[in-house]
Design a protein around this motif. Sequence first.
Motif, PDB file in Angstrom:
ATOM      1  N   UNK A 211      63.120  35.233  65.336  1.00 51.15           N
ATOM      2  CA  UNK A 211      64.274  34.341  65.294  1.00 51.15           C
ATOM      3  C   UNK A 211      64.612  34.128  63.820  1.00 51.15           C
ATOM      4  N   UNK A 212      65.850  34.415  63.448  1.00 44.84           N
ATOM      5  CA  UNK A 212      66.313  34.263  62.074  1.00 44.84           C
ATOM      6  C   UNK A 212      67.361  33.156  62.007  1.00 44.84           C
ATOM      7  N   UNK A 213      67.698  32.760  60.783  1.00 46.35           N
ATOM      8  CA  UNK A 213      68.775  31.794  60.580  1.00 46.35           C
ATOM      9  C   UNK A 213      69.455  32.074  59.256  1.00 46.35           C
ATOM     10  N   UNK A 214      70.761  31.836  59.213  1.00 45.30           N
ATOM     11  CA  UNK A 214      71.535  31.952  57.984  1.00 45.30           C
ATOM     12  C   UNK A 214      72.571  30.840  57.997  1.00 45.30           C
ATOM     13  N   UNK A 215      72.749  30.181  56.856  1.00 44.30           N
ATOM     14  CA  UNK A 215      73.722  29.101  56.751  1.00 44.30           C
ATOM     15  C   UNK A 215      75.076  29.672  56.360  1.00 44.30           C
ATOM     16  N   UNK A 216      76.096  29.319  57.139  1.00 44.80           N
ATOM     17  CA  UNK A 216      77.442  29.840  56.941  1.00 44.80           C
ATOM     18  C   UNK A 216      78.362  28.786  56.329  1.00 44.80           C
ATOM     19  N   UNK A 217      79.580  29.191  56.066  1.00 39.31           N
ATOM     20  CA  UNK A 217      80.591  28.298  55.517  1.00 39.31           C
ATOM     21  C   UNK A 217      81.410  27.630  56.613  1.00 39.31           C
ATOM     22  N   UNK A 218      81.165  28.002  57.847  1.00 40.73           N
ATOM     23  CA  UNK A 218      81.955  27.517  58.980  1.00 40.73           C
ATOM     24  C   UNK A 218      81.026  26.943  60.050  1.00 40.73           C
ATOM     25  N   UNK A 219      81.592  26.094  60.897  1.00 42.11           N
ATOM     26  CA  UNK A 219      80.839  25.493  61.992  1.00 42.11           C
ATOM     27  C   UNK A 219      81.095  26.238  63.291  1.00 42.11           C
TER      28      UNK A 219
END
Length: 322
Positions: free
Chosen positions: A309-317
């Motif tokens: 399981x990975x995660x990346x923080x984006x600029x959008x919701x």
Amino acid sequence: MMSRRDVLAAAAAGLTTAPVAAGPILRADDAGFSAVVDSGAQLRTLYSGGRWCEGPCFAPALGGLVFSDVRSNRMLVLGEDGEARTFRDPSNNANGNTLDAQGRLVTCEHRGRRVVRREADGGLTVLADSYAGKPLNSPNDAALGPDGAIWFTDPIYGITVPDEGIMAEPAQSARRVYRIAPSGGIAAMTEALDQPNGIAFSPDGRTLYVSDTGAALKNPEGARAIYAFAVTAGPLPAPRVFATLEAGVADGLDVDEAGRVYAACVDGVRVFGSSGAPLGRIATATAAANVAFGGPDGRRLFVCAGPAVHAIDLEVRGARFA
């Protein structure tokens, strides 16, 4: 030692072992990708102990990110402390998860061939396990509709793929998308696709996106597109092709606040504009199976990919956090 002639011959035959530089995690296909993710964003691995991680669903009331490890027949919850804890074991080879309008967890089970809702006391209520008097195939993924209905896909993977359920012949004559009304009751909404899989709604609820994974069943000529349906009160009209892939298939889907579609694919997460135009890709080392928005502000994209399981923080919701 190899002579220069030997080295050249080996290179021509593709036998050299020179290291190949890894490709970038982020690939922009359109200038609009910069509005989705910062070029310096990092893809972090949160968990790596699974067999086939699927169905991510951000549910703070249940402790964090709930996800399924389909082939290990269990569900886990990944907390903000980074610890993965058992949520259901065994899980009936649970796959896709979503929250209903009251925030209760709804889960698609392969082994049970049913869709269930988790109640406040931890008990399970069966929402659907048959249609027209016959067992469902193997509910795969689910989404909350704009009116509080639960929509789910019903391909045959849980009855044809070892370790994902109990092998059986399909009882249904088609692989459909179904709708469970808020008051109960199941209706078949379409049987236009070969193997409907990932499912998600546009932010306004007027469009339903469904991935067709027919090409995944050892059929290179099978379906490998994402389709868009105009949402109607009755059976859905014929879909339009929203996006196509040149290889592999799109699995799980999610949508952001601007209507962009995120598709879990063999080479990572592909991002498409609301028109279907490809914007870019977030690469993963193993095939991505599903995606979900979450995190403290709804901008974190969780990606289930094989054992991880990975995660990346984006600029959008995500759409449901807007």
